[in-house]
Design a protein around this motif. Structure first.
Motif, PDB file in Angstrom:
ATOM      1  N   UNK A   8       9.638 117.139 -34.023  1.00  0.00           N
ATOM      2  CA  UNK A   8       9.254 115.993 -34.829  1.00  0.00           C
ATOM      3  C   UNK A   8      10.120 114.749 -34.583  1.00  0.00           C
ATOM      4  N   UNK A   9      10.192 114.264 -33.327  1.00  0.00           N
ATOM      5  CA  UNK A   9      10.998 113.059 -33.070  1.00  0.00           C
ATOM      6  C   UNK A   9      10.462 111.871 -33.861  1.00  0.00           C
ATOM      7  N   UNK A  10      11.355 110.990 -34.237  1.00  0.00           N
ATOM      8  CA  UNK A  10      11.003 109.896 -35.138  1.00  0.00           C
ATOM      9  C   UNK A  10      10.013 108.899 -34.535  1.00  0.00           C
ATOM     10  N   UNK A  11      10.069 108.711 -33.222  1.00  0.00           N
ATOM     11  CA  UNK A  11       9.150 107.766 -32.590  1.00  0.00           C
ATOM     12  C   UNK A  11       9.056 108.070 -31.094  1.00  0.00           C
ATOM     13  N   UNK A  12       8.230 107.296 -30.415  1.00  0.00           N
ATOM     14  CA  UNK A  12       7.992 107.514 -28.987  1.00  0.00           C
ATOM     15  C   UNK A  12       9.278 107.350 -28.179  1.00  0.00           C
ATOM     16  N   UNK A  55       6.599  98.775 -36.297  1.00  0.00           N
ATOM     17  CA  UNK A  55       6.441  98.224 -34.951  1.00  0.00           C
ATOM     18  C   UNK A  55       6.464  99.318 -33.891  1.00  0.00           C
ATOM     19  N   UNK A  56       7.050 100.468 -34.211  1.00  0.00           N
ATOM     20  CA  UNK A  56       7.102 101.559 -33.239  1.00  0.00           C
ATOM     21  C   UNK A  56       6.094 102.634 -33.610  1.00  0.00           C
ATOM     22  N   UNK A  57       5.847 103.527 -32.673  1.00  0.00           N
ATOM     23  CA  UNK A  57       4.836 104.564 -32.857  1.00  0.00           C
ATOM     24  C   UNK A  57       5.470 105.945 -32.846  1.00  0.00           C
ATOM     25  N   UNK A  58       4.981 106.763 -33.750  1.00  0.00           N
ATOM     26  CA  UNK A  58       5.369 108.165 -33.810  1.00  0.00           C
ATOM     27  C   UNK A  58       4.241 108.948 -33.139  1.00  0.00           C
ATOM     28  N   UNK A  59       4.611 109.958 -32.373  1.00  0.00           N
ATOM     29  CA  UNK A  59       3.619 110.785 -31.688  1.00  0.00           C
ATOM     30  C   UNK A  59       3.531 112.107 -32.437  1.00  0.00           C
ATOM     31  N   UNK A  60       2.326 112.482 -32.817  1.00  0.00           N
ATOM     32  CA  UNK A  60       2.141 113.748 -33.522  1.00  0.00           C
ATOM     33  C   UNK A  60       1.047 114.566 -32.830  1.00  0.00           C
ATOM     34  N   UNK A  61       1.145 115.869 -32.970  1.00  0.00           N
ATOM     35  CA  UNK A  61       0.121 116.755 -32.426  1.00  0.00           C
ATOM     36  C   UNK A  61      -1.102 116.736 -33.337  1.00  0.00           C
ATOM     37  N   UNK A  62      -2.266 116.799 -32.735  1.00  0.00           N
ATOM     38  CA  UNK A  62      -3.500 116.936 -33.498  1.00  0.00           C
ATOM     39  C   UNK A  62      -3.721 118.427 -33.782  1.00  0.00           C
TER      40      UNK A  62
END
Length: 168
Positions: free
Chosen positions: A59-63, A100-107
């Motif tokens: 669960x990293x905070x952002x890209x 302003x930043x993006x978090x990447x999550x699994x679908x």
């Protein structure tokens, strides 16, 4: 009987200085070829699998944090995530801490895909370690994890991807 060189007397391992590097490289080559086979069909191959696994379990905070954790260049990471988004296994959402930043999550689909690939990866890892008993595997896991963390602490910006690329 072969003579021992003066430098081999300082080597903490049996064998000659440099044998550790050869041993690690051979194991990595063997592992990488099996890993590539196991993740065949995964968008982005090994790196795609690592991204999906990392966003699922760490669960990293952002890209940017994801790229730093995996040692993947930001630009490469953007294209890799684009491919994973197209495949429907991850999505970009606004980072709750910084819009302003993006978090990447699994679908949901991504978690299903990961489960399938994890079974395949586990099978090739079992194949690679087939010559060891469970106690040896536990010891190997503990020692490799400790060594990897020591190297990471000493060189936090180093990229495992670059190390693999240099082997090819």
């Amino acid at each position: 009987m072969a003579e021992e060189s003066p430098t081999s007397q300082n080597c903490p391992l049996s064998g000659k200085p440099g044998d550790l590097g050869w041993n690690l490289a051979m194991v990595l080559r063997g592992y990488q070829s099996r890993f590539e086979t196991a993740v065949d069909g995964m968008p982005g191959g090994i790196r795609g699998y690592q991204v999906l696994s990392t966003v699922t379990y760490r669960n990293p905070s952002n890209q940017q944090a994801l790229a730093a954790h995996l040692g993947i260049d930001r630009t490469v990471m953007t294209y890799l995530i684009d491919d994973l988004v197209k495949a429907g296994v991850v999505e970009r959402i606004p980072d709750p801490a910084d819009r302003r930043s993006r978090k990447i999550i699994a679908t949901d689909h991504g978690r299903e895909v990961l489960t399938t690939y994890e079974k395949r990866v586990a099978d090739v890892e079992a194949e690679l370690l087939a010559g060891f008993n469970s106690a040896d595997i536990g010891t190997l896991d503990t020692l490799l994890r400790r060594l990897a963390l020591d190297v990471h602490r000493a060189q936090p910006g180093s990229s495992p991807c670059e190390a693999v690329d240099h082997l090819q």
